[in-house]
Design a protein around this motif. Structure first.
Motif, short mmCIF file in Angstrom:
data_model
loop_
_atom_site.label_atom_id
_atom_site.label_comp_id
_atom_site.label_asym_id
_atom_site.label_seq_id
_atom_site.Cartn_x
_atom_site.Cartn_y
_atom_site.Cartn_z
N UNK A 94 0.84 -1.19 0.00
CA UNK A 94 0.00 0.00 0.00
C UNK A 94 0.88 1.25 0.00
N UNK A 95 0.31 2.36 -0.43
CA UNK A 95 1.03 3.63 -0.34
C UNK A 95 0.02 4.77 -0.24
N UNK A 96 0.43 5.83 0.41
CA UNK A 96 -0.38 7.03 0.59
C UNK A 96 0.47 8.23 0.18
N UNK A 97 -0.03 9.00 -0.77
CA UNK A 97 0.68 10.20 -1.23
C UNK A 97 0.05 11.42 -0.57
N UNK A 98 0.88 12.31 -0.03
CA UNK A 98 0.41 13.51 0.63
C UNK A 98 0.80 14.73 -0.21
N UNK A 99 -0.15 15.59 -0.46
CA UNK A 99 0.10 16.79 -1.25
C UNK A 99 -0.13 18.02 -0.38
N UNK A 100 0.86 18.91 -0.36
CA UNK A 100 0.76 20.10 0.49
C UNK A 100 0.90 21.37 -0.33
N UNK A 101 0.55 22.49 0.30
CA UNK A 101 0.79 23.80 -0.28
C UNK A 101 1.22 24.74 0.84
N UNK A 102 1.71 25.91 0.46
CA UNK A 102 2.18 26.90 1.43
C UNK A 102 1.43 28.22 1.18
N UNK A 103 0.17 28.29 1.56
CA UNK A 103 -0.60 29.51 1.29
C UNK A 103 -0.32 30.60 2.31
N UNK A 104 -0.62 31.83 1.95
CA UNK A 104 -0.55 32.95 2.88
C UNK A 104 -1.91 33.11 3.53
N UNK A 105 -1.95 33.12 4.87
CA UNK A 105 -3.20 33.27 5.61
C UNK A 105 -3.10 34.54 6.45
N UNK A 106 -3.75 35.59 6.02
CA UNK A 106 -3.67 36.85 6.76
C UNK A 106 -2.25 37.37 6.79
N UNK A 107 -1.86 37.90 7.96
CA UNK A 107 -0.53 38.48 8.10
C UNK A 107 0.45 37.52 8.75
N UNK A 108 0.05 36.26 8.94
CA UNK A 108 0.91 35.31 9.61
C UNK A 108 1.88 34.67 8.62
N UNK A 109 2.85 33.95 9.16
CA UNK A 109 3.84 33.27 8.35
C UNK A 109 3.19 32.21 7.47
N UNK A 110 3.63 32.12 6.20
CA UNK A 110 3.17 31.03 5.34
C UNK A 110 3.55 29.70 6.00
N UNK A 111 2.67 28.75 5.94
CA UNK A 111 2.95 27.47 6.58
C UNK A 111 2.36 26.35 5.76
N UNK A 112 2.80 25.13 6.02
CA UNK A 112 2.41 23.97 5.21
C UNK A 112 0.98 23.56 5.53
N UNK A 113 0.18 23.43 4.50
CA UNK A 113 -1.17 22.88 4.60
C UNK A 113 -1.22 21.58 3.81
N UNK A 114 -1.90 20.59 4.39
CA UNK A 114 -2.12 19.34 3.66
C UNK A 114 -3.28 19.53 2.69
#
Length: 661
Positions: A641-661
């Motif tokens: 079996x395998x599971x692939x995870x896809x993330x992005x680094x969006x800007x949310x308000x004035x906070x630091x960009x961070x990894x979202x699944x």
């Protein structure tokens, strides 16, 4: 700064994102082969299998999987120069994103070309950008600038002229004579758009240094800075500008000067050293959005579901192929919106290797916390600290505390008197024992821990190897710690001699159940350096670690290859573009917009001096992109079996960009 209302808004967005990620994860997970969980044999019969019999069992598990064509396990090494691209690469950005990226790119070019300038609200004060080498000498990651008063002979009369904009905070002088009573302060401004990585713009500290910092930066007296007042950080049209009120230099009036009595009096009060003022943009490891000096153990890591709070929690188990003996690793992903609301500025704000609000439940660890030495200078038990009059950025021993993160929750451990035995604060019938003589590296006492559950299964944390001749499992994360009080580990008469490497996290590396079945976990560590004892020298430490593989189906009494294996694949937390490949050599502060949630200003590789990094910080360089399971067959490991995870680094308000699944 992230306010409570903004944090609530972010949490709502995260819940929506989490639900979408869950739906995608469930719908794209490979079904895998049909498993023969029940082979008709008793557990005792399977326990005595040889390696050949276990291999045959692996073939049986794979039976019917006609789509499996991979002949072997994929390479486990992370190729940092060739990261997996994030979603959205090549898409047209929005107008706002395009303006921000253009501004950041222009600012980065300005840094590379030495064009970063400081503007001053006073027309009779000149600001000059110092070379990067000089700035590095004092640890000014945001730049070093000298302020000098323009000699009267070179001034143009400005009486009645329009003043430079000073944003209303610090008035400029009204004439070249400097007659304004507010002339002792000037407003200085610097474009810091290029300092986006790791929320650096919110961690910048503008300080005023003595003039000797330009010529003798190594002298302690020349490093003694005074933080500037009235600091303001404004972002507009994609650019971020830092401004503050600094002391204005003013050279002595030349012979025959017609300076006003008030100006002459101010000059007389100044020393020669103030004829040139030096402003440095230093970086603190802590800011309003989090503390890079804190480890990733969060106060909100004990998860639950509460109808009263409205917290959204969800877990996704990842099945692992069964093996003879029945001992298999528990794998899964968990999400909790309350883990976001539980964050405080004193904690590490970087998202996990999966994404913000998510955790990869793959192993576990025991952790000990140390304290900043500057907060541990008082006497203890009537004994003075050997750093009572010395402020440093090091970590010091405070108490013999431990926390266990295991099975999806974290619990404080309570020591049983003066013994080496500990129990969970909410006693759930597990016993934790501290041992010495492990193989986890050159750390104090070579300590490690064994957690024994009520069924007799032993979990080894940070032992380092399964046996003395075994392979290094990379399971101990260590950091320099000072024993600054008598009776503490590594304590000596002087503070400088009281330093030694101590573990701060011992990761789960081996499991043995009562029947002798085993599981082994292997990790890779990331290293950084910092200037210990006010940069008396530099020392390496482990800034983070990641689980690479799990092998199971093995036994203490049987040698040979493991019948089953779990592999984890990672990629950099970087945003590549058509012209930027995220090569490790380009991982610099100037390119910080591509690594937005890494504290690149706190990276140091020098073996002699780290003037801008004088405290250890902790972070994850990578993100988890794939989990895959395998069983051994006659031709080697084959995928299940395998599971692939896809993330992005969006800007949310004035906070630091961070990894979202």
């Amino acid at each position: 700064m992230r306010t409570s209302s903004r944090r609530g808004t972010a949490s709502r967005w995260m819940r929506v994102a989490a639900m979408a990620a869950i739906a995608a994860l469930v719908s794209t997970t490979a079904a895998g082969p049909a498993w023969a969980d029940d082979d008709g044999l008793t557990l005792e019969e399977r326990l005595g299998w040889s390696i050949a019999e276990r291999t045959a069992h692996g073939e049986k598990l794979r039976a019917g999987d006609d789509d499996a064509t991979e002949p072997a396990i994929p390479a486990t090494d992370v190729t940092e120069s060739d990261p997996e691209p994030l979603p959205g690469e090549g898409e047209e950005p929005t107008a706002g994103e395009a303006a921000m990226l253009a501004a950041q790119a222009d600012a980065a070019r300005a840094v590379a070309e030495g064009r970063v300038e400081m503007t001053v609200s006073d027309p009779v004060v000149r600001a000059e950008t110092q070379p990067t080498a000089v700035a590095d000498g004092v640890g000014a990651v945001g730049g070093l600038f000298s302020l000098t008063g323009i000699p009267e002979a070179g001034r143009e009369e400005t009486a009645g002229a329009k003043e430079p904009a000073s944003d209303g905070k610090t008035p400029g002088r009204q004439s070249s004579q400097g007659a304004s009573e507010a002339g002792d302060k000037v407003r200085v401004s610097v474009d810091v758009t290029h300092l986006a990585a790791g929320d650096l713009t919110t961690r910048l500290v503008p300080v005023q240094l003595p003039a000797c910092a330009l010529t003798s930066p190594q002298e302690p007296a020349c490093q003694a800075g005074t933080p500037l007042e009235d600091v303001d950080l404004v972002t507009k049209d994609g650019r971020t500008v830092l401004s503050a009120a600094a002391d204005a230099p003013e050279p002595a009036a030349p012979a025959g000067s017609t300076a006003t009595p008030q100006a002459s009096a101010r000059v007389a009060e100044r020393t020669a050293a103030t004829d040139t003022s030096v402003v440095a943009l230093m970086a603190d490891e802590q800011g309003p959005n989090g503390d890079w000096g804190a480890t990733k153990l969060a106060a909100a890591s004990a998860w639950d579901v509460s109808a009263q709070t409205g917290a959204f929690s969800w877990s996704y188990p990842m099945r692992t192929p069964p093996v003879p003996g029945g001992l298999v690793p528990d794998l899964g992903l968990s999400y909790s919106s309350s883990s976001l609301d539980g964050r405080v500025a004193s904690g590490n704000a970087q998202a996990s290797i999966v994404g913000d609000g998510w955790e990869a439940d793959l192993s576990g660890y025991v952790e000990r916390k140390y304290v900043p030495c500057v907060d541990d200078q008082d006497p203890k038990n009537g004994q003075a600290a050997n750093n009572a009059s010395r402020d440093t950025g090091d970590l010091c021993w405070k108490t013999n505390n431990l926390t266990l993160s295991f099975n999806g929750s974290a619990t404080e451990l309570v020591r049983d008197g003066d013994t080496n035995t500990w129990r969970a604060k909410s006693d759930d019938n597990i016993r934790v024992a501290r041992h010495t003589g492990g193989w986890g590296g050159a750390i104090n006492d070579t300590e490690y821990f064994i957690v024994t559950t009520k069924d007799g299964t032993r979990y080894y944390f940070g032992r380092g190897k399964t046996e003395s001749t075994g392979a290094d499992l990379g399971s101990v994360q260590h950091v320099p710690v000072f024993g600054n009080h008598p009776g503490e580990p590594c304590n000596e008469t002087t503070y400088a001699a009281s330093r030694c490497a101590m573990g701060y996290r011992w990761n789960l590396d081996h499991v043995i159940d009562p029947r002798g079945n085993t599981i082994t976990y292997t990790y890779t560590k990331d290293a950084n350096r910092y200037g210990y004892n006010n940069n008396a020298g530099t020392t390496p430490y482990v800034s983070g670690a990641r689980l690479m593989n799990i092998e199971y189906g093995t036994r203490t009494s049987v040698t040979g290859d493991a019948p089953a294996r779990v592999e984890l694949t990672y990629a950099q937390r970087c945003i590549p573009t058509s012209s930027f490949s995220c090569d490790v050599a380009d991982r610099t502060v100037e390119n910080g917009t591509h690594w937005p949630d890494l504290p690149l200003d706190q990276f140091c590789t020098s073996t002699s001096s780290c003037p801008s990094v004088q405290s250890p910080v902790f972070y994850d360089i990578h993100r988890l992109t794939k989990v895959a399971t395998f069983v051994r067959a006659s031709t080697g490991f084959v995928p299940v079996d395998s599971w692939a995870l896809t993330q992005e680094l969006p800007a949310v308000g004035a906070t630091m960009r961070t990894v979202w699944l």
